[in-house]
Write an enzyme that holds these catalytic residues in place. Structure first.
Site, PDB file in Angstrom:
ATOM      1  N   ASN A  15     -18.251 -34.634 -18.451  1.00 43.46           N
ATOM      2  CA  ASN A  15     -18.230 -33.254 -18.923  1.00 43.46           C
ATOM      3  C   ASN A  15     -17.813 -32.334 -17.768  1.00 43.46           C
ATOM      4  O   ASN A  15     -18.549 -32.176 -16.793  1.00 43.46           O
ATOM      5  CB  ASN A  15     -19.642 -32.926 -19.439  1.00 43.46           C
ATOM      6  CG  ASN A  15     -19.763 -31.512 -19.954  1.00 43.46           C
ATOM      7  OD1 ASN A  15     -19.173 -30.591 -19.410  1.00 43.46           O
ATOM      8  ND2 ASN A  15     -20.554 -31.343 -21.002  1.00 43.46           N
ATOM      9  N   LYS A  18     -20.176 -29.534 -16.646  1.00 41.23           N
ATOM     10  CA  LYS A  18     -21.272 -29.966 -15.772  1.00 41.23           C
ATOM     11  C   LYS A  18     -20.769 -30.166 -14.339  1.00 41.23           C
ATOM     12  O   LYS A  18     -21.488 -29.870 -13.385  1.00 41.23           O
ATOM     13  CB  LYS A  18     -21.851 -31.292 -16.262  1.00 41.23           C
ATOM     14  CG  LYS A  18     -22.684 -31.208 -17.526  1.00 41.23           C
ATOM     15  CD  LYS A  18     -23.351 -32.561 -17.758  1.00 41.23           C
ATOM     16  CE  LYS A  18     -24.048 -32.673 -19.084  1.00 41.23           C
ATOM     17  NZ  LYS A  18     -24.652 -33.998 -19.278  1.00 41.23           N
ATOM     18  N   ASP A  75     -28.950 -35.551 -18.362  1.00 48.43           N
ATOM     19  CA  ASP A  75     -28.871 -35.569 -19.805  1.00 48.43           C
ATOM     20  C   ASP A  75     -29.562 -34.297 -20.263  1.00 48.43           C
ATOM     21  O   ASP A  75     -30.613 -33.922 -19.735  1.00 48.43           O
ATOM     22  CB  ASP A  75     -29.523 -36.808 -20.420  1.00 48.43           C
ATOM     23  CG  ASP A  75     -29.041 -37.000 -21.854  1.00 48.43           C
ATOM     24  OD1 ASP A  75     -27.835 -37.230 -22.053  1.00 48.43           O
ATOM     25  OD2 ASP A  75     -29.865 -36.899 -22.776  1.00 48.43           O
ATOM     26  N   TYR A 160     -22.731 -25.100 -26.125  1.00 52.39           N
ATOM     27  CA  TYR A 160     -23.330 -24.071 -26.976  1.00 52.39           C
ATOM     28  C   TYR A 160     -23.489 -22.726 -26.251  1.00 52.39           C
ATOM     29  O   TYR A 160     -24.100 -21.800 -26.798  1.00 52.39           O
ATOM     30  CB  TYR A 160     -24.704 -24.544 -27.474  1.00 52.39           C
ATOM     31  CG  TYR A 160     -24.662 -25.843 -28.262  1.00 52.39           C
ATOM     32  CD1 TYR A 160     -24.373 -25.843 -29.629  1.00 52.39           C
ATOM     33  CD2 TYR A 160     -24.893 -27.066 -27.637  1.00 52.39           C
ATOM     34  CE1 TYR A 160     -24.332 -27.025 -30.353  1.00 52.39           C
ATOM     35  CE2 TYR A 160     -24.847 -28.267 -28.350  1.00 52.39           C
ATOM     36  CZ  TYR A 160     -24.566 -28.231 -29.705  1.00 52.39           C
ATOM     37  OH  TYR A 160     -24.511 -29.410 -30.417  1.00 52.39           O
TER      38      TYR A 160
HETATM   39  P1  ITT Z   1     -22.043 -36.558 -20.066  1.00 52.54           P
HETATM   40  O1  ITT Z   1     -22.982 -37.414 -20.897  1.00 52.54           O
HETATM   41  O2  ITT Z   1     -20.758 -37.264 -19.752  1.00 52.54           O
HETATM   42  O3  ITT Z   1     -22.699 -35.973 -18.865  1.00 52.54           O
HETATM   43  P2  ITT Z   1     -22.188 -34.789 -22.363  1.00 52.54           P
HETATM   44  O4  ITT Z   1     -21.521 -33.504 -22.715  1.00 52.54           O
HETATM   45  O5  ITT Z   1     -22.119 -35.913 -23.353  1.00 52.54           O
HETATM   46  O6  ITT Z   1     -21.610 -35.276 -20.948  1.00 52.54           O
HETATM   47  P3  ITT Z   1     -25.042 -34.810 -22.690  1.00 52.54           P
HETATM   48  O7  ITT Z   1     -25.024 -36.194 -23.234  1.00 52.54           O
HETATM   49  O8  ITT Z   1     -26.103 -34.441 -21.707  1.00 52.54           O
HETATM   50  O9  ITT Z   1     -23.672 -34.471 -21.980  1.00 52.54           O
HETATM   51  O10 ITT Z   1     -25.046 -33.837 -23.938  1.00 52.54           O
HETATM   52  C1  ITT Z   1     -25.599 -32.598 -23.848  1.00 52.54           C
HETATM   53  C2  ITT Z   1     -24.910 -31.654 -24.814  1.00 52.54           C
HETATM   54  O11 ITT Z   1     -25.759 -30.502 -24.904  1.00 52.54           O
HETATM   55  C3  ITT Z   1     -23.571 -31.155 -24.265  1.00 52.54           C
HETATM   56  O12 ITT Z   1     -22.472 -31.880 -24.756  1.00 52.54           O
HETATM   57  C4  ITT Z   1     -23.557 -29.713 -24.761  1.00 52.54           C
HETATM   58  O13 ITT Z   1     -23.072 -29.668 -26.069  1.00 52.54           O
HETATM   59  C5  ITT Z   1     -25.024 -29.337 -24.761  1.00 52.54           C
HETATM   60  N1  ITT Z   1     -25.357 -28.690 -23.473  1.00 52.54           N
HETATM   61  C6  ITT Z   1     -26.045 -29.230 -22.432  1.00 52.54           C
HETATM   62  N2  ITT Z   1     -26.109 -28.352 -21.409  1.00 52.54           N
HETATM   63  C7  ITT Z   1     -25.455 -27.264 -21.820  1.00 52.54           C
HETATM   64  C8  ITT Z   1     -25.171 -26.024 -21.214  1.00 52.54           C
HETATM   65  O14 ITT Z   1     -25.516 -25.764 -19.970  1.00 52.54           O
HETATM   66  N3  ITT Z   1     -24.491 -25.130 -21.933  1.00 52.54           N
HETATM   67  C9  ITT Z   1     -24.101 -25.395 -23.186  1.00 52.54           C
HETATM   68  N4  ITT Z   1     -24.297 -26.534 -23.836  1.00 52.54           N
HETATM   69  C10 ITT Z   1     -24.987 -27.472 -23.152  1.00 52.54           C
END
Ligand code: ITT
Length: 208
Positions: A15, A18, A75, A160
């Protein structure tokens, strides 16, 4: 770690939103991050854990074991009270696989269309895990409270962010600067704890 050569940890995420936040949070610590993708790691095992911690360990532990280097991952998820805490650990897959951030937001707003503002409370949660090839693990958690607006506002951030109005900032995370978001966000808070931990003795197994 003043004077020491910078340490490189692997950042186990796909991501890009991130990536920016992790890099900013670790500035000045002596730790530099190498993206897992740049080291040839372009996939992680499926996120089947029931908790953020299990999933974060799944990503960081896999990267550490595969690449033989210290790895860090988070996560995270959005917990909406009117949806009984959903989407939570399933936030990245909410509404089905392969949706864009915009489509996922549309799905969320549709699920909340009859919910009035006082009941649109929500929080973001982040669990950050640092894993060493030795099996040593350190965990940090951060949370931040807000409400889900009826429509998106702002162009920054990811996921989001455009519909999450932070209680601390009074604007959405997509209207805030990266520094403003980091100061109060779930990930910013977890990484602030990590920075404090880095200065103490418990971090030693991860700094060799
Ligand atoms: P990685 O697993 O590769 O790190 P991912 O996007 O799949 O990337 P997650 O499994 O942790 O990450 O999913 C968390 C989801 O929650 C992410 O895709 C966003 O949609 C949301 N999210 C998490 N942190 C956020 C933030 O700071 N702002 C907005 N949305 C967020």
């Amino acid at each position: 770690m003043t004077g020491a050569a910078p340490l490189r940890w692997v950042l186990a995420t796909l991501n890009s939103g991130k990536v920016r936040e992790f890099a900013a949070a670790l500035e000045g610590t002596g730790i530099r991050l190498a993206a897992a993708g740049d080291l040839g790691l372009e996939r992680f095992p499926p996120e089947t854990g029931a908790t953020y911690e299990e999933n974060a360990l799944g990503k960081a532990g896999y990267a550490a074991a595969t690449l033989g280097r210290v790895a860090i991952a988070d996560d995270s998820g959005l917990e909406v009270d009117a949806l009984g805490g959903a989407p939570g650990v399933r936030s990245a897959r909410f509404g089905g696989p392969g949706l864009t951030d915009g489509e996922r937001i549309a799905h969320l707003l549709d699920r909340l269309k009859h919910v009035p503002m006082p009941q649109r409370t929500a929080r973001f949660v982040s669990v950050v895990v640092v894993a060493a090839p030795s099996g040593a693990v350190a965990t940090f958690e951060g949370r931040t409270e807000g409400v889900i607006l009826h429509g998106p506002r702002g162009d920054d951030g990811f996921g989001y962010d455009p519909v999450f109005r932070s209680l601390d900032l009074g604007v959405t995370f997509a209207e805030a600067t990266l520094a403003e978001k980091q100061g109060v966000s779930h990930r910013g808070r977890a990484l602030a704890e990590l920075r404090a931990w880095l200065a103490g003795p418990d971090a030693e197994p991860f700094l060799g």
